[in-house]
Scaffold this motif. Structure first.
Motif, PDB file in Angstrom:
ATOM      1  N   VAL A 208       9.013  -2.611  -2.729  1.00 56.78           N
ATOM      2  CA  VAL A 208       8.238  -1.369  -2.813  1.00 56.78           C
ATOM      3  C   VAL A 208       7.142  -1.325  -1.757  1.00 56.78           C
ATOM      4  O   VAL A 208       6.935  -0.296  -1.105  1.00 56.78           O
ATOM      5  CB  VAL A 208       7.624  -1.216  -4.227  1.00 56.78           C
ATOM      6  N   ALA A 209       6.430  -2.439  -1.580  1.00 57.10           N
ATOM      7  CA  ALA A 209       5.249  -2.442  -0.719  1.00 57.10           C
ATOM      8  C   ALA A 209       5.481  -3.086   0.630  1.00 57.10           C
ATOM      9  O   ALA A 209       4.622  -2.998   1.508  1.00 57.10           O
ATOM     10  CB  ALA A 209       4.095  -3.161  -1.426  1.00 57.10           C
ATOM     11  N   GLY A 210       6.628  -3.733   0.810  1.00 56.16           N
ATOM     12  CA  GLY A 210       6.881  -4.431   2.062  1.00 56.16           C
ATOM     13  C   GLY A 210       6.414  -5.870   1.983  1.00 56.16           C
ATOM     14  O   GLY A 210       5.571  -6.219   1.152  1.00 56.16           O
ATOM     15  N   PRO A 211       6.940  -6.733   2.845  1.00 61.51           N
ATOM     16  CA  PRO A 211       6.534  -8.140   2.828  1.00 61.51           C
ATOM     17  C   PRO A 211       5.070  -8.279   3.241  1.00 61.51           C
ATOM     18  O   PRO A 211       4.615  -7.666   4.203  1.00 61.51           O
ATOM     19  CB  PRO A 211       7.467  -8.781   3.855  1.00 61.51           C
ATOM     20  N   THR A 212       4.331  -9.070   2.462  1.00 60.60           N
ATOM     21  CA  THR A 212       2.919  -9.283   2.769  1.00 60.60           C
ATOM     22  C   THR A 212       2.777 -10.163   4.000  1.00 60.60           C
ATOM     23  O   THR A 212       3.407 -11.214   4.110  1.00 60.60           O
ATOM     24  CB  THR A 212       2.211  -9.944   1.574  1.00 60.60           C
ATOM     25  N   LEU A 213       1.930  -9.716   4.929  1.00 61.26           N
ATOM     26  CA  LEU A 213       1.691 -10.452   6.167  1.00 61.26           C
ATOM     27  C   LEU A 213       0.269 -11.008   6.166  1.00 61.26           C
ATOM     28  O   LEU A 213      -0.606 -10.530   5.429  1.00 61.26           O
ATOM     29  CB  LEU A 213       1.880  -9.532   7.381  1.00 61.26           C
ATOM     30  N   GLN A 214       0.067 -12.005   6.980  1.00 58.68           N
ATOM     31  CA  GLN A 214      -1.269 -12.559   7.125  1.00 58.68           C
ATOM     32  C   GLN A 214      -2.178 -11.506   7.754  1.00 58.68           C
ATOM     33  O   GLN A 214      -1.832 -10.895   8.764  1.00 58.68           O
ATOM     34  CB  GLN A 214      -1.229 -13.808   8.010  1.00 58.68           C
ATOM     35  N   ALA A 215      -3.334 -11.299   7.117  1.00 58.97           N
ATOM     36  CA  ALA A 215      -4.284 -10.344   7.685  1.00 58.97           C
ATOM     37  C   ALA A 215      -4.656 -10.774   9.092  1.00 58.97           C
ATOM     38  O   ALA A 215      -5.009 -11.940   9.312  1.00 58.97           O
ATOM     39  CB  ALA A 215      -5.529 -10.260   6.813  1.00 58.97           C
ATOM     40  N   PRO A 216      -4.541  -9.893  10.060  1.00 61.65           N
ATOM     41  CA  PRO A 216      -4.779 -10.287  11.456  1.00 61.65           C
ATOM     42  C   PRO A 216      -6.218 -10.731  11.694  1.00 61.65           C
ATOM     43  O   PRO A 216      -7.159 -10.157  11.144  1.00 61.65           O
ATOM     44  CB  PRO A 216      -4.459  -9.011  12.239  1.00 61.65           C
ATOM     45  N   ARG A 217      -6.356 -11.788  12.480  1.00 69.34           N
ATOM     46  CA  ARG A 217      -7.679 -12.271  12.864  1.00 69.34           C
ATOM     47  C   ARG A 217      -7.867 -12.038  14.361  1.00 69.34           C
ATOM     48  O   ARG A 217      -6.929 -12.084  15.142  1.00 69.34           O
ATOM     49  CB  ARG A 217      -7.818 -13.759  12.552  1.00 69.34           C
ATOM     50  N   VAL A 312      -2.435  -1.680   6.777  1.00 67.52           N
ATOM     51  CA  VAL A 312      -3.030  -2.136   5.536  1.00 67.52           C
ATOM     52  C   VAL A 312      -2.933  -0.973   4.562  1.00 67.52           C
ATOM     53  O   VAL A 312      -3.196   0.175   4.918  1.00 67.52           O
ATOM     54  CB  VAL A 312      -4.496  -2.598   5.739  1.00 67.52           C
ATOM     55  N   HIS A 313      -2.498  -1.270   3.329  1.00 69.59           N
ATOM     56  CA  HIS A 313      -2.324  -0.180   2.360  1.00 69.59           C
ATOM     57  C   HIS A 313      -2.417  -0.699   0.935  1.00 69.59           C
ATOM     58  O   HIS A 313      -2.288  -1.894   0.669  1.00 69.59           O
ATOM     59  CB  HIS A 313      -0.995   0.548   2.580  1.00 69.59           C
ATOM     60  N   ALA A 314      -2.672   0.234   0.032  1.00 67.55           N
ATOM     61  CA  ALA A 314      -2.638  -0.024  -1.410  1.00 67.55           C
ATOM     62  C   ALA A 314      -1.397   0.686  -1.919  1.00 67.55           C
ATOM     63  O   ALA A 314      -1.340   1.916  -1.900  1.00 67.55           O
ATOM     64  CB  ALA A 314      -3.903   0.513  -2.082  1.00 67.55           C
ATOM     65  N   ARG A 315      -0.401  -0.070  -2.377  1.00 69.85           N
ATOM     66  CA  ARG A 315       0.911   0.529  -2.564  1.00 69.85           C
ATOM     67  C   ARG A 315       1.171   1.061  -3.969  1.00 69.85           C
ATOM     68  O   ARG A 315       1.414   2.226  -4.183  1.00 69.85           O
ATOM     69  CB  ARG A 315       2.002  -0.487  -2.187  1.00 69.85           C
ATOM     70  N   THR A 316       1.188   0.166  -4.971  1.00 71.54           N
ATOM     71  CA  THR A 316       1.527   0.619  -6.312  1.00 71.54           C
ATOM     72  C   THR A 316       1.084  -0.424  -7.324  1.00 71.54           C
ATOM     73  O   THR A 316       0.551  -1.479  -6.968  1.00 71.54           O
ATOM     74  CB  THR A 316       3.039   0.889  -6.435  1.00 71.54           C
ATOM     75  N   TYR A 317       1.311  -0.133  -8.591  1.00 72.21           N
ATOM     76  CA  TYR A 317       0.878  -1.007  -9.678  1.00 72.21           C
ATOM     77  C   TYR A 317       1.490  -2.399  -9.529  1.00 72.21           C
ATOM     78  O   TYR A 317       2.677  -2.544  -9.255  1.00 72.21           O
ATOM     79  CB  TYR A 317       1.265  -0.392 -11.019  1.00 72.21           C
ATOM     80  N   GLY A 318       0.660  -3.418  -9.705  1.00 73.51           N
ATOM     81  CA  GLY A 318       1.129  -4.786  -9.581  1.00 73.51           C
ATOM     82  C   GLY A 318       1.122  -5.295  -8.161  1.00 73.51           C
ATOM     83  O   GLY A 318       1.433  -6.459  -7.921  1.00 73.51           O
ATOM     84  N   SER A 319       0.781  -4.439  -7.199  1.00 74.74           N
ATOM     85  CA  SER A 319       0.775  -4.816  -5.792  1.00 74.74           C
ATOM     86  C   SER A 319      -0.622  -4.607  -5.231  1.00 74.74           C
ATOM     87  O   SER A 319      -1.074  -3.469  -5.097  1.00 74.74           O
ATOM     88  CB  SER A 319       1.781  -3.967  -5.007  1.00 74.74           C
ATOM     89  N   PRO A 320      -1.357  -5.677  -4.916  1.00 77.90           N
ATOM     90  CA  PRO A 320      -2.723  -5.514  -4.411  1.00 77.90           C
ATOM     91  C   PRO A 320      -2.736  -4.971  -2.992  1.00 77.90           C
ATOM     92  O   PRO A 320      -1.705  -4.898  -2.322  1.00 77.90           O
ATOM     93  CB  PRO A 320      -3.277  -6.946  -4.464  1.00 77.90           C
ATOM     94  N   VAL A 321      -3.921  -4.620  -2.534  1.00 81.61           N
ATOM     95  CA  VAL A 321      -4.097  -4.180  -1.150  1.00 81.61           C
ATOM     96  C   VAL A 321      -3.609  -5.300  -0.237  1.00 81.61           C
ATOM     97  O   VAL A 321      -3.970  -6.468  -0.412  1.00 81.61           O
ATOM     98  CB  VAL A 321      -5.569  -3.862  -0.857  1.00 81.61           C
TER      99      VAL A 321
END
Length: 339
Positions: A208-217, A312-321
């Protein structure tokens, strides 16, 4: 020919009615407790949950649009009430003049003219008195006409205010009913999401939200509002998803983007579809950091592009930013808010 006010009211009713229809249409889909009893494999269960999550996103967006409509109705009602008060105040100004006219003998025009005839000592004096009486009568008539017009204006303004207040209240009650129904569906979804195994939950979230990636530094930040918005959004990574939330510890999709740009001094409506009508539309190839990116038809999700194919996004229930790839199912276009 329909008036703009009639058209606007019909559009308002249509938005609220569409929101109610979407909530009602989702009743079967968003009742996973019954639906998940049927799947025989975890893959089927995940598919049902993914579908339910997408439908919840559509309902959330429709509720946001209805909230904007009701807020507009409430502003209109407040403005109408102000105009009604001003019209009544304008009418009240005439009260002393009306009392003076009532108390004056000049309201009895025939008696005044007879008195002028009896008290005048010459023809010239009689003409002067009669002319004065005519002027007073004309002034009295003008005042009465002004009072009548002011009274009509006050009555119309009050009627408009009453109608606007009634429409705002009806819209609010309908919105509250839609929210209550949607909350039931959310609760059912969350209960069934909790029943999935950790692996199944992760699979649903990624689908639903896509694979979580490391926040870019050390990501090069664009200057101005875009850079400030990206920094604000990235600082929220890990915060929970919550319908209608716009921070500081929970967000939905348009709540996150409006929060991020508010930190940059730019106010955005709390609605992905409303945000999609702002700025300049750009293609996937033209995306620059700070652009808003929109998904699905009709638009029901928004994220903030941070560069290097990520958002960066807030997708849906159960999926954090989270930070994910922008290249996901349902991508439509980007919007640039500033040049």
């Amino acid at each position: 020919m329909q008036s703009p006010r009639t058209t606007a009211r019909r559009r308002t009713r249509a938005v609220l009615a569409l929101g109610a229809a979407l909530v009602a249409a989702a009743t079967g889909l968003l009742a996973p407790s019954a639906a998940l009893a049927d799947p025989t494999t975890s893959a089927q269960a995940r598919a049902l949950m993914q579908e339910a999550a997408q439908q919840l996103t559509v309902i959330d967006e429709q509720l946001h649009e209805a909230e904007l409509v009701v807020a507009g109705q409430q502003r209109t009602a407040a403005e109408a009430a102000g105009k009604a008060a001003a019209a009544q105040a304008a009418l009240d100004v005439y009260a002393p003049r009306i009392r003076a006219i009532v108390q004056s003998g000049f309201t009895a025009e025939n008696q005044s003219r007879v008195a002028a005839f009896l008290t005048s000592e010459s023809a010239d004096e009689l003409v002067r008195q009669m002319t004065t009486l005519d002027m007073i009568a004309a002034h009295t008539s003008a005042t009465i006409s002004e009072v009548a017009a002011a009274r009509a204006a006050a009555q119309q303004a009050q009627a408009d205010a009453d109608a606007a207040a009634a429409q705002a209240q009806a819209g609010l009650e309908q919105l509250q009913a839609q929210k209550a129904e949607a909350e039931k569906k959310v609760a059912a979804y969350q209960a069934d999401f909790a029943r999935l195994s950790a692996a199944e939950q992760a699979a649903v979230t990624e689908a639903v939200a896509g694979p979580t990636l490391q926040a870019p530094r050390n990501l090069p930040m664009p200057p101005g509002a875009a850079g400030a918005a990206i920094a604000a959004a990235l600082a929220q990574v890990g915060d929970r998803y919550e319908h209608a939330a716009s921070g500081p510890d929970a967000f939905d999709c348009s709540g996150l983007t409006s929060y991020a740009y508010a930190a940059a001094g730019i106010a955005l409506p709390h609605s992905s579809r409303a945000q999609s009508s702002l700025g300049t539309r750009v293609s996937r190839a033209e995306l620059q950091p700070g652009d808003l990116v929109f998904f699905y038809d009709p638009i029901s999700h928004v994220g903030l592009y941070v560069g290097n194919g990520m958002m960066v996004h807030a997708r849906t229930y159960g999926s954090p930013v989270a930070v994910t790839s922008v290249d996901q199912r349902g991508y439509r276009f980007g919007v640039r808010l500033s040049g």
